[in-house]
Design a protein around this motif. Structure first.
Motif, PDB file in Angstrom:
ATOM      1  N   ALA A 369       0.819  -1.213   0.000  1.00  0.00           N
ATOM      2  CA  ALA A 369       0.000   0.000   0.000  1.00  0.00           C
ATOM      3  C   ALA A 369       0.851   1.262   0.000  1.00  0.00           C
ATOM      4  O   ALA A 369       0.319   2.369   0.020  1.00  0.00           O
ATOM      5  N   LEU A 370       2.178   1.120  -0.018  1.00  0.00           N
ATOM      6  CA  LEU A 370       3.058   2.293  -0.018  1.00  0.00           C
ATOM      7  C   LEU A 370       3.049   2.974  -1.374  1.00  0.00           C
ATOM      8  O   LEU A 370       2.973   2.317  -2.417  1.00  0.00           O
ATOM      9  N   ASP A 371       3.162   4.318  -1.353  1.00  0.00           N
ATOM     10  CA  ASP A 371       3.277   5.016  -2.633  1.00  0.00           C
ATOM     11  C   ASP A 371       4.751   5.033  -3.058  1.00  0.00           C
ATOM     12  O   ASP A 371       5.619   4.455  -2.387  1.00  0.00           O
ATOM     13  N   ALA A 372       5.035   5.688  -4.141  1.00  0.00           N
ATOM     14  CA  ALA A 372       6.390   5.659  -4.719  1.00  0.00           C
ATOM     15  C   ALA A 372       7.433   6.268  -3.782  1.00  0.00           C
ATOM     16  O   ALA A 372       8.619   5.926  -3.862  1.00  0.00           O
ATOM     17  N   GLN A 373       7.009   7.146  -2.887  1.00  0.00           N
ATOM     18  CA  GLN A 373       7.942   7.784  -1.947  1.00  0.00           C
ATOM     19  C   GLN A 373       7.977   7.086  -0.582  1.00  0.00           C
ATOM     20  O   GLN A 373       8.599   7.574   0.359  1.00  0.00           O
ATOM     21  N   GLY A 374       7.288   5.961  -0.467  1.00  0.00           N
ATOM     22  CA  GLY A 374       7.313   5.201   0.777  1.00  0.00           C
ATOM     23  C   GLY A 374       6.295   5.615   1.814  1.00  0.00           C
ATOM     24  O   GLY A 374       6.381   5.193   2.970  1.00  0.00           O
ATOM     25  N   TRP A 375       5.309   6.441   1.424  1.00  0.00           N
ATOM     26  CA  TRP A 375       4.277   6.887   2.370  1.00  0.00           C
ATOM     27  C   TRP A 375       3.143   5.865   2.442  1.00  0.00           C
ATOM     28  O   TRP A 375       2.706   5.329   1.439  1.00  0.00           O
TER      29      TRP A 375
END
Length: 499
Positions: A369-375
């Motif tokens: 579920a993380l986005d490309a920036q790790g959020w």
């Protein structure tokens, strides 16, 4: 690195120190490590792909989590409160597993799935008796999955949340100092073993070399008795537990609690009345509100003891309001509030809470579920004030959308709870022909009071908020539905309001 390193370090530094007390039996750190190594051998010989626990908290849970870590097999504690059909489905998803706990039930509901099944007593005894041949076996270095926890699955099939060794160690090593506990320090653990709070309490106490005292089945009388008997210094409770403990003390239950120095709570919203009473009942204890999720390896924000006492003593409404906050992010994580389109929102504006850090997994067996920036999007709604305090408004899915206007159930509930006759309240969306959704509330009346008039409650909300927040439907109920971790089950309240 492997999470078993935490137990290895504790056992090497203080092998004879008592590390665990459960049902009157005491285990030193040396005993626990030896049993975990025995469990490692049992797990390897079984060929199991998972180690599952279907049981209350006990020494078997401690031995199993570290034995699984040494063997490089995910540890998967299961919710023993689930119905048979749901539990059988989860067991099928982790087959073949080494399952510890309720032999009869597992055999009955999951026969033919290929599991290796042990009772708690049999597993514990065999782990103690087994000595692995060091020259023939190698421990897992810990690069894979340490823990797999199934989500509650309230709206769909449960997801398998994954925590890697690196996530858990990122949390522990970033927040706990090794061997920081004194020999007399003792932590009372009462949360279920299948909850991340129970796992993080276990790991952090072992790394600090604090004695862990387990209470498998909670009762306020049993909790208070153990605090006295074991001179408990640290405890974690959920709000419903703390409310029952305070009620028991007010009802005359004898309790010597002078040893308590730290009480942490989390897992649900803490009513202001309960924390006020608790601060009075435990004047020497420092209270901490810990906010976290399974996917973040536990805590990401803390409201510490100084914040609690300062808020309680202040006449400034802004400072007093901090008692309802989650505190500030811990140093090892970042938190942002984002809008519907993913934009970062300014301070004070409500949106969805996002978190990033080494301890944040945000990973499921099904997908990440993380986005490309790790959020990681927590699905919790909230905002951060100008002083950096994080406030929770509820689940993002719980937002009431009335005529295109988003409303937080929490702000409506907070207003209702200021009424002297209201002990508890839950606001949620109900269908509306005119607005799409409207506000419905379920209210619990305080003992000794008559139920207030509906017009009273509606006028209170209208006065403090605005007319759009006024409940369209009010139901008076004997109690609100909470799960065992103190989380309010809004879906069940919606069913009541629909009826």
């Amino acid at each position: 690195m492997n999470i078993a390193l935490l137990l290895e370090m504790a056992a090497e530094a203080a092998p004879d120190r008592v590390g665990l007390v459960c049902d009157g039996k005491r285990w030193t750190y040396g005993d626990l490590l030896a049993a975990a190594r025995g469990a490692f051998s049992i797990i390897q010989d079984s060929g199991a792909e998972y180690v599952a626990l279907l049981d209350e908290s006990s020494e078997a849970a401690v031995i199993a989590v570290f034995g699984a870590a040494l063997a490089g097999v995910p540890y998967c504690p299961l919710n023993y409160r689930l119905p048979d059909a749901d539990l059988a489905a989860l067991l099928g998803r982790i087959a073949p597993a080494l399952v510890i706990g309720d032999e009869e039930r597992v055999t009955r509901i999951a026969d033919g799935q290929g599991h290796t099944i042990f009772s708690r007593e049999e597993f514990t005894l065999k782990a103690q008796e087994t000595v692995p041949a060091d020259d023939a076996r190698e421990y897992d270095p810990g690069e894979g999955i340490a823990i797999q926890l199934f989500t509650s699955g309230t709206t769909a099939a449960p997801k398998a949340a994954i925590l890697r060794h690196s996530n858990l160690l990122g949390y522990i090593l970033g927040t706990v100092e090794f061997a920081s506990a004194g020999e007399a320090d003792a932590a009372l653990v009462v949360v279920p073993p299948y909850h991340i709070a129970g796992i993080s309490a276990l790991l952090s106490s072992i790394y600090a070399q604090r004695k862990i005292v387990m209470l498998p089945a909670f009762s306020p009388e049993g909790w208070l008795a153990l605090v006295e008997a074991e001179a408990i210094t640290n405890a974690f409770v959920v709000p419903t537990m703390l409310a029952r403990i305070v009620d028991a003390m007010e009802s005359g239950t004898a309790a010597r609690t002078a040893s308590l120095r730290a009480i942490a709570y989390g897992g649900g919203k803490m009513p202001l009345e309960v924390i006020h009473k608790a601060l009075e009942r435990f004047p020497a204890a420092g209270f901490t509100n810990a906010y976290g999720l399974t996917e973040t390896s536990s805590t990401v924000a803390l409201l510490g003891p100084d914040d609690h006492r300062e808020a309680l003593a202040s006449d400034d409404p802004k400072v007093r309001a901090r008692l309802t906050s989650l505190g500030k992010p811990i140093p090892t994580v970042e938190i942002e509030i984002r809008g519907e389109n993913g934009e970062v929102l300014p301070l004070g504006e409500p949106g969805e809470i996002y978190v990033r850090g080494e301890q944040v997994s945000g990973e499921y067996k099904e997908k990440s579920a993380l986005d490309a920036q790790g959020w990681f999007p927590t699905r919790d709604a909230g905002y951060m004030d100008e002083d950096g305090y994080l406030f929770l408004s509820g689940r993002a899915d719980d937002v009431i959308v009335r005529g295109g206007e988003n409303m937080s159930p929490g702000e409506i509930e907070d207003v209702l709870l200021t009424h002297p006759a209201v002990a508890d309240a839950c606001a949620c969306a109900i269908p509306s022909v005119e607005w799409g959704e409207a506000v419905g509330v379920a209210v619990v009346t305080r003992d000794g009071f008559d139920a207030p008039e509906e017009t009273e409650l509606k006028d209170l909300v209208r006065l403090r908020l605005r007319s759009s927040r006024v409940p369209e439907k009010i139901a008076f109920v004997a109690e609100l539905p909470y799960n065992e971790m103190g989380k309010l089950l809004r879906r069940k309240v919606k069913e009541v309001l629909a009826g």
